[in-house]
Design a protein around this motif. Structure first.
Motif, PDB file in Angstrom:
ATOM      1  N   ALA A   1      18.947 -28.844  13.331  1.00 13.98           N
ATOM      2  CA  ALA A   1      17.809 -29.718  13.580  1.00 13.98           C
ATOM      3  C   ALA A   1      17.804 -30.893  12.614  1.00 13.98           C
ATOM      4  CB  ALA A   1      16.511 -28.924  13.456  1.00 13.98           C
ATOM      5  N   LEU A   2      18.042 -30.628  11.329  1.00 15.98           N
ATOM      6  CA  LEU A   2      18.011 -31.696  10.327  1.00 15.98           C
ATOM      7  C   LEU A   2      19.109 -32.731  10.570  1.00 15.98           C
ATOM      8  CD1 LEU A   2      17.206 -29.533   7.193  1.00 15.98           C
ATOM      9  CD2 LEU A   2      15.855 -31.485   7.997  1.00 15.98           C
ATOM     10  N   CYS A   3      20.217 -32.295  11.138  1.00 13.35           N
ATOM     11  CA  CYS A   3      21.300 -33.243  11.452  1.00 13.35           C
ATOM     12  C   CYS A   3      20.871 -34.262  12.506  1.00 13.35           C
ATOM     13  CB  CYS A   3      22.536 -32.494  11.932  1.00 13.35           C
ATOM     14  SG  CYS A   3      23.437 -31.627  10.618  1.00 13.35           S
ATOM     15  N   GLN A   4      19.817 -33.959  13.263  1.00 12.28           N
ATOM     16  CA  GLN A   4      19.367 -34.854  14.316  1.00 12.28           C
ATOM     17  C   GLN A   4      18.101 -35.632  13.948  1.00 12.28           C
ATOM     18  OE1 GLN A   4      19.711 -33.662  18.364  1.00 12.28           O
ATOM     19  NE2 GLN A   4      20.869 -31.811  17.880  1.00 12.28           N
ATOM     20  N   VAL A   5      17.563 -35.359  12.758  1.00  7.51           N
ATOM     21  CA  VAL A   5      16.342 -36.038  12.327  1.00  7.51           C
ATOM     22  C   VAL A   5      16.676 -37.432  11.806  1.00  7.51           C
ATOM     23  CG1 VAL A   5      14.514 -36.008  10.587  1.00  7.51           C
ATOM     24  CG2 VAL A   5      15.091 -33.918  11.819  1.00  7.51           C
ATOM     25  N   ASP A   6      15.888 -38.425  12.240  1.00 12.10           N
ATOM     26  CA  ASP A   6      16.116 -39.790  11.771  1.00 12.10           C
ATOM     27  C   ASP A   6      14.916 -40.353  11.005  1.00 12.10           C
ATOM     28  OD1 ASP A   6      14.322 -40.135  13.816  1.00 12.10           O
ATOM     29  OD2 ASP A   6      15.622 -41.403  15.050  1.00 12.10           O
ATOM     30  N   THR A   7      13.969 -39.495  10.637  1.00 16.42           N
ATOM     31  CA  THR A   7      12.834 -39.930   9.822  1.00 16.42           C
ATOM     32  C   THR A   7      13.146 -39.670   8.353  1.00 16.42           C
ATOM     33  OG1 THR A   7      11.800 -37.765  10.127  1.00 16.42           O
ATOM     34  CG2 THR A   7      11.120 -39.540  11.628  1.00 16.42           C
ATOM     35  N   PRO A   8      12.550 -40.435   7.431  1.00 16.79           N
ATOM     36  CA  PRO A   8      12.855 -40.247   6.011  1.00 16.79           C
ATOM     37  C   PRO A   8      12.324 -38.953   5.418  1.00 16.79           C
ATOM     38  CG  PRO A   8      11.155 -41.932   6.303  1.00 16.79           C
ATOM     39  CD  PRO A   8      11.681 -41.612   7.660  1.00 16.79           C
ATOM     40  N   TYR A   9      11.323 -38.338   6.073  1.00 15.82           N
ATOM     41  CA  TYR A   9      10.739 -37.104   5.547  1.00 15.82           C
ATOM     42  C   TYR A   9      10.775 -36.014   6.613  1.00 15.82           C
ATOM     43  CZ  TYR A   9       8.970 -40.407   2.114  1.00 15.82           C
ATOM     44  OH  TYR A   9       8.882 -41.395   1.167  1.00 15.82           O
ATOM     45  N   SER A  10      10.924 -34.768   6.140  1.00 16.30           N
ATOM     46  CA  SER A  10      10.955 -33.609   7.038  1.00 16.30           C
ATOM     47  C   SER A  10      10.193 -32.463   6.403  1.00 16.30           C
ATOM     48  CB  SER A  10      12.391 -33.156   7.309  1.00 16.30           C
ATOM     49  OG  SER A  10      13.131 -34.135   7.993  1.00 16.30           O
ATOM     50  N   CYS A  11       9.692 -31.589   7.264  1.00 20.35           N
ATOM     51  CA  CYS A  11       8.961 -30.418   6.787  1.00 20.35           C
ATOM     52  C   CYS A  11       9.195 -29.267   7.754  1.00 20.35           C
ATOM     53  CB  CYS A  11       7.468 -30.732   6.684  1.00 20.35           C
ATOM     54  SG  CYS A  11       6.501 -29.456   5.853  1.00 20.35           S
TER      55      CYS A  11
END
Length: 269
Positions: A67-77
């Motif tokens: 999932a994180l490999c596909q995230v394009d926002t600067p922050y994740s939770c």
């Protein structure tokens, strides 16, 4: 917070629980990425702010990394499918990280909730291990020592996405969900400082909706509301840690940890 933050929700064989999470997050101004290892694809309609990935029979840590490999926002939770992040808490968290560059993760305080015979029960949880504190030493090793016993502080904290992605590599190919949580919580403070704000962060459902299996084949918890056996992930009691680290999976975890931290520790020495 759309465009700044992605909430990642791993799930497995709990579509009845997932529907409740979708209803809640459809009303919040964040991007959501659901990553599901269930046998059946979740083919129901989703709001515009929620995306869905189906990774059949994947381990907990592998789902997080994918999932994180596909995230394009600067922050994740990260957030469990039966928990509920506070929109205001996330807002304050983003603002704090933007204004304090030496911090890589942040969170606040939790409550448990449960429903029994039409009575609502709410009470604080993790106050003894989380409270209101900082992990703010300038030394990565000292931060790791300061963070011992604070597992919940890191696995569900708001992170810079690039940091959480690096942390999640420690969990690749690991079946024990317990060590996925421990691994991410050990690597995160090595990358930077962490703070717990005196704000409401998350509501956690006290009921368990899956029957997790321990390494010895026992039930991890008997407090199960709707029994769904989750055999794709192991849950370990602390008494099992030493024996687990001697297994093939335990050796894999140790290799992952070394690969995830060697550059940080080398640079700080």
């Amino acid at each position: 917070m759309i465009g700044k933050l992605t909430v990642i929700i791993p799930t497995h064989e709990r579509h009845h629980v997932l529907r409740r999470a979708i209803s809640y997050y459809s009303q919040i101004n964040v991007s959501v990425l659901i990553v599901d290892s269930s046998l059946k694809f979740f083919d129901e309609g989703l709001p515009k702010n929620i995306q869905y990935i189906h990774l059949l029979s994947s381990f907990f840590g592998d789902k997080i990394y994918s999932a994180l490999c596909q995230v394009d926002t600067p922050y994740s939770c990260l957030c469990a499918d039966d928990d509920f992040l506070s929109e205001s808490g996330l807002y304050f968290g983003i603002r704090y990280l933007e204004e304090n560059k030496e911090y890589v993760s942040i969170q606040g305080n939790y409550v448990h909730f449960s429903y029994s015979e039409n009575l609502n029960d709410y009470h604080p949880v993790y106050a003894e291990t989380i409270g209101s504190k900082k992990v703010d030493s300038n030394s990565p090793v000292d931060r790791l020592i300061e963070s011992i016993g604070m597992r919940q502080s890191f696995i569900y904290a708001l992170h810079h996405t690039e940091v959480l992605l690096k942390c999640s590599r420690v969990a690749l190919n690991i079946q024990a969900a317990t060590f996925v949580e421990i691994g991410i919580s050990m690597v995160s403070p090595l990358y930077g400082k962490h703070i717990i704000l005196p704000v409401f962060w998350m509501a956690r459902d006290k009921n368990r909706y899956s029957e997790y299996i321990t390494e010895k084949g026992n039930n991890y918890s008997k407090n199960v509301k709707s029994v769904v056996k989750n055999i794709s992930n192991l849950m370990l009691d602390i008494s099992d840690f030493d024996s687990y680290l001697g297994t093939e999976q335990g050796v894999q975890f140790r290799k992952n940890f070394i690969n995830s931290t060697i550059n940080i520790l080398h640079d700080s020495s």
